[in-house]
Write a protein that holds these residues in place. Structure first.
Motif, PDB file in Angstrom:
ATOM      1  N   THR A   1     -33.145  98.714 -49.253  1.00 42.29           N
ATOM      2  CA  THR A   1     -33.779  98.670 -48.009  1.00 42.29           C
ATOM      3  C   THR A   1     -34.050 100.153 -47.645  1.00 42.29           C
ATOM      4  N   ASP A   2     -32.967 101.148 -48.084  1.00 41.80           N
ATOM      5  CA  ASP A   2     -33.394 102.514 -47.930  1.00 41.80           C
ATOM      6  C   ASP A   2     -34.689 102.717 -48.430  1.00 41.80           C
ATOM      7  N   TYR A   3     -34.865 102.423 -49.855  1.00 48.21           N
ATOM      8  CA  TYR A   3     -35.855 102.663 -50.721  1.00 48.21           C
ATOM      9  C   TYR A   3     -37.304 102.041 -49.972  1.00 48.21           C
ATOM     10  N   ARG A   4     -37.371 100.947 -49.417  1.00 44.56           N
ATOM     11  CA  ARG A   4     -38.262 100.281 -48.855  1.00 44.56           C
ATOM     12  C   ARG A   4     -38.640 101.085 -47.623  1.00 44.56           C
ATOM     13  N   ASP A   5     -37.692 101.790 -46.725  1.00 39.85           N
ATOM     14  CA  ASP A   5     -37.966 102.654 -45.519  1.00 39.85           C
ATOM     15  C   ASP A   5     -38.619 103.735 -45.816  1.00 39.85           C
ATOM     16  N   ARG A   6     -38.280 104.358 -47.076  1.00 35.23           N
ATOM     17  CA  ARG A   6     -38.976 105.671 -47.529  1.00 35.23           C
ATOM     18  C   ARG A   6     -40.551 105.446 -47.967  1.00 35.23           C
ATOM     19  N   LEU A   7     -40.640 104.245 -48.600  1.00 32.37           N
ATOM     20  CA  LEU A   7     -41.763 103.777 -48.980  1.00 32.37           C
ATOM     21  C   LEU A   7     -42.972 103.331 -48.031  1.00 32.37           C
ATOM     22  N   GLN A   8     -42.090 102.500 -47.058  1.00 28.76           N
ATOM     23  CA  GLN A   8     -42.955 102.352 -45.659  1.00 28.76           C
ATOM     24  C   GLN A   8     -43.458 103.421 -45.039  1.00 28.76           C
ATOM     25  N   ALA A   9     -42.690 104.690 -44.690  1.00 27.82           N
ATOM     26  CA  ALA A   9     -42.907 105.900 -44.252  1.00 27.82           C
ATOM     27  C   ALA A   9     -44.107 106.496 -44.752  1.00 27.82           C
ATOM     28  N   LEU A  10     -44.207 106.451 -45.896  1.00 28.87           N
ATOM     29  CA  LEU A  10     -45.483 107.120 -46.818  1.00 28.87           C
ATOM     30  C   LEU A  10     -46.622 106.350 -46.526  1.00 28.87           C
ATOM     31  N   GLU A  11     -46.640 104.896 -46.618  1.00 29.03           N
ATOM     32  CA  GLU A  11     -47.588 104.240 -46.465  1.00 29.03           C
ATOM     33  C   GLU A  11     -47.579 102.858 -45.422  1.00 29.03           C
ATOM     34  N   PRO A  12     -47.498 102.949 -44.254  1.00 33.74           N
ATOM     35  CA  PRO A  12     -47.244 101.776 -43.303  1.00 33.74           C
ATOM     36  C   PRO A  12     -48.260 100.645 -43.384  1.00 33.74           C
ATOM     37  N   ARG A  13     -49.372 101.010 -44.099  1.00 34.63           N
ATOM     38  CA  ARG A  13     -50.432  99.864 -44.151  1.00 34.63           C
ATOM     39  C   ARG A  13     -49.967  98.995 -45.447  1.00 34.63           C
ATOM     40  N   VAL A  14     -49.086  99.294 -46.361  1.00 31.95           N
ATOM     41  CA  VAL A  14     -48.664  98.265 -47.375  1.00 31.95           C
ATOM     42  C   VAL A  14     -47.433  97.670 -47.095  1.00 31.95           C
ATOM     43  N   THR A  15     -47.378  96.445 -47.441  1.00 36.25           N
ATOM     44  CA  THR A  15     -46.100  95.565 -47.223  1.00 36.25           C
ATOM     45  C   THR A  15     -45.473  95.845 -48.865  1.00 36.25           C
ATOM     46  N   PHE A  16     -43.906  96.495 -48.692  1.00 38.07           N
ATOM     47  CA  PHE A  16     -43.351  96.535 -49.851  1.00 38.07           C
ATOM     48  C   PHE A  16     -42.235  95.594 -49.966  1.00 38.07           C
ATOM     49  N   LEU A  17     -42.207  94.827 -50.975  1.00 41.12           N
ATOM     50  CA  LEU A  17     -41.313  93.707 -51.215  1.00 41.12           C
ATOM     51  C   LEU A  17     -40.362  94.474 -52.421  1.00 41.12           C
ATOM     52  N   MET A  18     -39.074  94.407 -52.051  1.00 40.87           N
ATOM     53  CA  MET A  18     -38.091  95.096 -53.099  1.00 40.87           C
ATOM     54  C   MET A  18     -37.376  94.275 -53.948  1.00 40.87           C
ATOM     55  N   SER A  19     -36.821  94.653 -54.754  1.00 39.24           N
ATOM     56  CA  SER A  19     -35.974  93.906 -55.711  1.00 39.24           C
ATOM     57  C   SER A  19     -34.837  94.552 -56.365  1.00 39.24           C
ATOM     58  N   LEU A  20     -33.853  93.935 -56.648  1.00 38.52           N
ATOM     59  CA  LEU A  20     -32.515  94.545 -57.145  1.00 38.52           C
ATOM     60  C   LEU A  20     -32.576  94.584 -58.595  1.00 38.52           C
ATOM     61  N   TYR A  21     -31.882  95.511 -59.399  1.00 36.36           N
ATOM     62  CA  TYR A  21     -31.843  95.877 -60.593  1.00 36.36           C
ATOM     63  C   TYR A  21     -30.611  94.908 -61.185  1.00 36.36           C
ATOM     64  N   LEU A  22     -30.633  93.910 -62.220  1.00 35.34           N
ATOM     65  CA  LEU A  22     -29.513  92.823 -62.642  1.00 35.34           C
ATOM     66  C   LEU A  22     -28.566  93.881 -63.290  1.00 35.34           C
ATOM     67  N   HIS A  23     -27.378  93.860 -62.951  1.00 37.81           N
ATOM     68  CA  HIS A  23     -26.339  94.970 -63.241  1.00 37.81           C
ATOM     69  C   HIS A  23     -24.985  94.298 -62.935  1.00 37.81           C
ATOM     70  N   SER A  24     -24.159  94.701 -63.883  1.00 40.42           N
ATOM     71  CA  SER A  24     -22.780  94.308 -63.735  1.00 40.42           C
ATOM     72  C   SER A  24     -22.249  94.101 -62.597  1.00 40.42           C
ATOM     73  N   SER A  25     -22.677  94.981 -61.616  1.00 40.69           N
ATOM     74  CA  SER A  25     -22.094  95.123 -60.239  1.00 40.69           C
ATOM     75  C   SER A  25     -22.794  93.965 -59.435  1.00 40.69           C
TER      76      SER A  25
END
Length: 359
Positions: free
Chosen positions: A59-83
């Protein structure tokens, strides 16, 4: 002129369901180019350094992307990891993170923390199935010849689908006829993305042994395969089958990193995502791989926008439209941001392409 019937065609805005936007200066350089490619919705890959393994990081990454280009919808993903646990999946669902990306360990950029044993993640996949989330698969097996890595992975895809038949699965960036056939044979919960560059290039474009070396800016993972494989991708993309839709895997690297004996794997297509698909279809008509009648407006709009939006349940809230015109626009040689020393070379630099405008 091939595809003359599409000259002046108006379509729904494109949606790109596989993009790499990086971070810091590179992110600031490439994010402003998204809409130049006719795209207003992107599904963002999580293989940063460190990888995006928590909902807070996503969600932090999404906020930084959205601030750069508010006219784009950014759908985010998680990295499959042991955690990543079933609790992580439930938290992600509540936060509006639609999917999890699986990288086999060591096969591509920033995949060192990837998957070694898929069975270890069965509890996570079960939770994803229950929460109606999407599993994105980089479909290659490590430690085999790169030309066979995707085909060798297909039994894993089949087994995952059999074990989790309701789990929505995307086989990312297909490069082979075998991958297309396998996805087509499985149930409706299994789909695939196809990149713009894999619709155009074959093994000689990046390897080019008969010419003393290919173009390093065409080198990517998975690698491009044979002309027959490329033609299978073209037919799938033009087929109107909703199992196949656009995911460019646009992957920017500094220009210098694409040179030398071991170029970074990735092709940068973001500023021309839609246009490059049209270029590929046009070239296919000229070579006979497709017939002009095979490429309908409905199938094109499905591949570029509607099929992916439906699978991801991500309608275009802006209801934006784009217009395509066959002109004399030239793909720039380099993308750079004022005040930054980051330079990225786009795919098919210097060549002519379609002109795109927003209505």
């Amino acid at each position: 002129m091939a595809l003359a019937k599409l000259d002046g065609c108006e379509l729904s805005a494109s949606a790109d369901f596989h993009v790499h936007l990086r971070d810091s200066a590179m992110m600031e350089t490439v994010v402003p180019t998204i809409r130049r490619g006719g795209v207003n919705t992107v599904y963002v890959m999580p293989n940063l350094v460190p990888p995006v393994t928590t909902v807070e990081a996503a969600t932090d990454y999404r906020d930084r992307l959205q601030a750069l280009e508010p006219r784009v919808t950014f759908l985010m993903s998680l990295y499959l990891h042991s955690s990543v646990t079933p609790d992580t999946i439930r938290e992600a669902k509540k936060a509006g993170v639609p999917g999890v990306k699986s990288y086999p360990a060591g096969v591509t950029t920033n995949s060192d923390s990837g998957v070694v044993d898929y069975a270890a993640f069965y509890p996570v996949f079960s939770a994803m199935q229950d929460e109606d989330m999407i599993l994105n698969l980089h479909g290659e097996v490590p430690d085999v010849d790169v030309h066979r890595a995707e085909q060798s992975f297909l039994p894993v895809l089949v087994e995952l689908h059999e074990r989790f038949p309701r789990l929505r699965i995307v086989l990312e960036h297909c490069t082979s006829a075998a991958a297309i056939e396998t996805v087509a044979s499985l149930g409706p919960s299994v789909v695939a993305t196809i990149t713009a560059h894999h619709l155009s290039i074959v093994v000689d474009d990046w390897n080019g042994e008969d010419r003393g070396g290919g173009d390093p800016f065409c080198f990517c993972k998975p690698v491009a395969k044979t002309p027959a494989d490329r033609d299978a991708l073209l037919r799938a993309a033009a087929s109107g089958n909703p199992k196949f839709f656009l995911g460019t895997d646009s992957a920017p690297h500094p220009a210098q990193a694409k040179k030398g004996d071991k170029p970074a794997a990735g092709v940068f297509t973001q500023p021309y995502a839609t246009q490059l698909v049209l270029d590929a279809f046009e070239m296919a008509c000229e070579t006979g791989a497709l017939k002009e009648g095979d490429i309908t407006r409905e199938a094109l709009e499905g591949f570029l926008s509607k099929f992916g939006r439906a699978f991801y349940r991500a309608p275009d809230a802006r209801n934006e439209r784009i217009v395509l015109k066959r002109g004399d626009e030239r793909i720039v040689d380099v993308i750079r941001k004022d005040g930054s020393d980051v330079e990225v070379v786009p795919f098919r630099r210097g060549r002519s392409t379609w002109t795109l405008t927003w209505t």
